[in-house]
Design a protein around this motif. Sequence first.
Motif, short mmCIF file in Angstrom:
data_model
loop_
_atom_site.label_atom_id
_atom_site.label_comp_id
_atom_site.label_asym_id
_atom_site.label_seq_id
_atom_site.Cartn_x
_atom_site.Cartn_y
_atom_site.Cartn_z
N TRP A 159 -5.18 19.88 -16.58
CA TRP A 159 -4.84 18.79 -15.65
C TRP A 159 -3.35 18.48 -15.68
N ASP A 160 -2.83 18.17 -14.50
CA ASP A 160 -1.45 17.71 -14.38
C ASP A 160 -1.35 16.19 -14.43
N HIS A 161 -2.45 15.54 -14.08
CA HIS A 161 -2.48 14.07 -14.10
C HIS A 161 -3.92 13.65 -14.35
N ARG A 162 -4.11 12.57 -15.11
CA ARG A 162 -5.44 12.08 -15.41
C ARG A 162 -5.58 10.62 -14.99
N THR A 163 -6.74 10.30 -14.45
CA THR A 163 -7.06 8.91 -14.12
C THR A 163 -8.57 8.76 -14.21
N ASP A 164 -9.04 7.52 -14.19
CA ASP A 164 -10.48 7.29 -14.17
C ASP A 164 -11.04 7.37 -12.75
N PHE A 165 -10.31 6.77 -11.81
CA PHE A 165 -10.84 6.62 -10.45
C PHE A 165 -9.76 7.01 -9.45
N LEU A 166 -10.03 8.07 -8.70
CA LEU A 166 -9.09 8.56 -7.70
C LEU A 166 -9.53 8.10 -6.32
N VAL A 167 -8.65 7.42 -5.60
CA VAL A 167 -8.94 6.94 -4.25
C VAL A 167 -8.10 7.73 -3.26
N ILE A 168 -8.77 8.36 -2.30
CA ILE A 168 -8.10 9.18 -1.29
C ILE A 168 -7.97 8.36 -0.02
N GLY A 169 -6.75 7.95 0.30
CA GLY A 169 -6.50 7.16 1.49
C GLY A 169 -5.97 5.78 1.13
N SER A 170 -5.09 5.24 1.99
CA SER A 170 -4.42 3.98 1.66
C SER A 170 -4.77 2.86 2.63
N GLY A 171 -5.94 2.94 3.29
CA GLY A 171 -6.40 1.83 4.11
C GLY A 171 -7.18 0.84 3.27
N ALA A 172 -8.14 0.17 3.91
CA ALA A 172 -8.90 -0.88 3.22
C ALA A 172 -9.66 -0.36 2.01
N GLY A 173 -9.94 0.95 1.96
CA GLY A 173 -10.62 1.53 0.81
C GLY A 173 -9.82 1.42 -0.48
N ALA A 174 -8.54 1.10 -0.37
CA ALA A 174 -7.71 0.91 -1.57
C ALA A 174 -8.19 -0.27 -2.39
N VAL A 175 -9.03 -1.12 -1.80
CA VAL A 175 -9.64 -2.19 -2.57
C VAL A 175 -10.39 -1.60 -3.78
N GLY A 176 -10.91 -0.39 -3.64
CA GLY A 176 -11.61 0.25 -4.74
C GLY A 176 -10.72 0.46 -5.95
N ALA A 177 -9.49 0.87 -5.72
CA ALA A 177 -8.55 1.07 -6.83
C ALA A 177 -8.22 -0.25 -7.51
N LEU A 178 -8.04 -1.29 -6.69
CA LEU A 178 -7.72 -2.61 -7.24
C LEU A 178 -8.87 -3.13 -8.10
N ARG A 179 -10.08 -2.99 -7.59
CA ARG A 179 -11.25 -3.47 -8.32
C ARG A 179 -11.47 -2.65 -9.59
N ALA A 180 -11.35 -1.34 -9.51
CA ALA A 180 -11.55 -0.50 -10.69
C ALA A 180 -10.57 -0.87 -11.79
N ASN A 181 -9.33 -1.11 -11.41
CA ASN A 181 -8.33 -1.47 -12.41
C ASN A 181 -8.64 -2.83 -13.03
N ALA A 182 -9.13 -3.75 -12.22
CA ALA A 182 -9.49 -5.06 -12.74
C ALA A 182 -10.65 -4.97 -13.72
N LEU A 183 -11.47 -3.93 -13.59
CA LEU A 183 -12.59 -3.71 -14.49
C LEU A 183 -12.22 -2.86 -15.70
N GLY A 184 -10.94 -2.61 -15.85
CA GLY A 184 -10.47 -1.89 -17.03
C GLY A 184 -10.29 -0.40 -16.86
N ARG B 2 1.45 -5.01 -8.82
CA ARG B 2 1.47 -5.95 -9.95
C ARG B 2 0.64 -5.43 -11.10
N ARG B 3 -0.41 -4.70 -10.78
CA ARG B 3 -1.27 -4.12 -11.81
C ARG B 3 -0.78 -2.74 -12.27
N ASN B 4 0.34 -2.31 -11.73
CA ASN B 4 0.93 -1.00 -12.09
C ASN B 4 0.00 0.16 -11.77
N VAL B 5 -0.78 0.02 -10.70
CA VAL B 5 -1.61 1.12 -10.23
C VAL B 5 -0.71 2.08 -9.44
#
Length: 562
Positions: A4-29, A220-223
Motif C-alpha cells: 500500500w502507498d496510503h492506508r485509511t479506514d474509510f475511503l470516500v469516492i467523491g466530494s459531494g454530500a456523500g462526504a458526510v460519511g468521512a466526517l461521521r467515520a472520523n467522529a466515530l474514531g 478541522r478534523r484533519n481528514v
Amino acid sequence: MTEWDHRTDFLVIGSGAGAVGALRANALGKSALVVEKTDLWGGSTAMSGGVIWMPNNPLMQREGVSDSHDSALDYLDSLVGDVGPASSPERREAYLTEGNEMIYFLESEGVQFIRCPKMSDYYAGIRGYRSGSLAGRSVEPKVFNRKKLGKWSKRIRPGFSPVLNIYTGEGSALQTPKSSGGPSTVLRVAFRTAWGVASGKKYVTNGEALMTRILHALLRRNVPVWLNSPVVELIVEDNRVIGAVVERDGVRLRVQARDGVLIASGGFSRNLAMREKYAGHLGPMSDEWTSANPGDTGEVIEMATGLGAATAMVDEAWWMPTWMDGGKPAMAMTVGAKPHAITVDANGHRFYDESISYQEAGQRIYAHHQSTGAAIPAWLIIDSTHRQKYTFGMMLPGIGHQKWIDAGDWKTADTLEGLAEACGIDADGLTKTVERFNGFAHTGIDEDFHRGEGGWQQFYGDPDHGPNKCLGAVETGPFYAIPIYPGDIGTSGGLMTDEHGRVLRADATPIAGLFATGNCTASVFGRGYPGAGATIGASAVFAYTAANFVGKSVSGKALDHG
C-alpha cells in the motif's frame, strides 16, 4: 499480500454530500480519506440549492411545526409505492430515523441550517397523495464565509448564484419581484450580499454553503482530501473490497481501506454511452442537456457492476425541464408555475401540469414523446404580461430577453399564429389550446391537469394573482416560445444498496467492504421526488448510515459484511 502507498479506514469516492460519511467515520474514531476526480471540491451538491428534505427534522421541532414519523412514512407510501428493495421499508426507516440523527450530528460539527419556510412538499395538497406537508420539511445551510477555508477557498465548485447570497426559500419571492413579498426579499438579499462585501467576507449560500461547511468540518478534523484524484480500480482480495487504485495528480497510488470504500461519485449524466445504453428506450438522449457537474461520468458504477453489483432504475434521472442559453443548459424549474405560461407539444397541445415537480415534468415529456413523437423539444409559451412581471432565470422582468431572441434561443411573434409558424407548431392546435386554457385561467380551475392545486405549485405561483396563483391567460402579444428539453440535475438509478449503504448483488447479499450512496445508487424514493432536497438528503443520509456501520468495527478487523 498487497503493498500500500496510503492506508485509511474509510475511503470516500467523491466530494459531494456523500462526504458526510468521512466526517461521521472520523467522529466515530476512524481514519478517513476523501478523493475527488476533478480539481474542485463539492460535486453536483455545490451547484445545487443545498437543501435537505428531512421530515420531522430538529428545526421543525424547535419551531413547533407539526409533523411525525408516521406521517412521513404514509407520504412516502402514497408517492413511491412498491418499487422493490431500492425503497424497502428498512431503507425508508433508516432515511427518516438516522437522517434526523444526522442533522443533529452535522449541527454539532458546525454545519448550521435554517428551515425553508412554506416550501411545501412537492405533492402536498395534490389529489391522490397523502400526508404531504404544506409547511415544508426542507432545511438549507446558513450563509457561510468561504474565507474561513484559507487556501481551500479557491478550490470550491461555484454555486448557481455566485454573486447574490440567495437562500433557496427566497427563490419564489425573487421570481415575482413586483408582487407581495418580492420587494422586501430583493432588499434583504441585496443587503446580505452587500454586507458580506463591505465586511470583507466571501459569503456563499445554497449548495456551495453546504459543501464549504462540510469541508470546513473535515479540515478541522484533519481528514485528508485529495483533488485531481480519480479512482481507476477497486482492489478486491478474498471476495472483499479492501481498497482502490487512485491516480493522484497523475501518479497511481494503492490506497488501503481497512473498513470499507464508499462510492459517492454521482451518476452518469455526462456519459452519453451509458445514457443511451440504460435509458435510450425512453427517447432522445443527450449529455448536453444536463446541469450535473462535469465529473458525473459513471465509471465507478461500472467498476462496481464488474464486481457483481446489482442495479435498478438505471433509466431514471432527476429530470429538469431545460432550455439552451447560448448552447449551455439552463433550468426552467418553476417558470411554468407562473401565470401567463403554458407548455405544448409540436401539435400545439398541452400534455401535463406545468407546475408539477421537475422530475415528473421530465417523465411526462418522455412519456408523451413516446406516444406522439412531438414533445422533444416541447415549447414553453409565455406572453408579454409574464415577461413584464416575472424574472426568467436570473433575468429581471421586462429586460434582457432580446439577446436570447437574437441568438435564436427564443422565438417571438406578435400573434400566436406567427409564433406557431416560427416554431413549427401546428397553429390551429396552439390557438385552440390557448383558448381553452384562457378559459381555465378566468375560472381558476384547470380542468385538464389541475395546475395550481398543490402547495408547492402555489408557493411558486404569483401570490397576488387570482383566482388561481398559477393560472393566467396567455393573451398579450408579443408572445415568446422557448424550446424545452428533458434535462436533469443527475441520474437517479444505479447500484442496489441496503439500509446501511452496502452494495448488493442480485441475490441481495452484500459485496463485502463496498458501500454506495447518492446518484450512483437506485433511489430510496423510487421514481418519485418527495420534496426539495431529496437528492442531497439521500446522498448524505446513506453516507452517514454507512459510516455508522463501519464505526461498529475495530479498524483492520472489519465486521462480517455478509
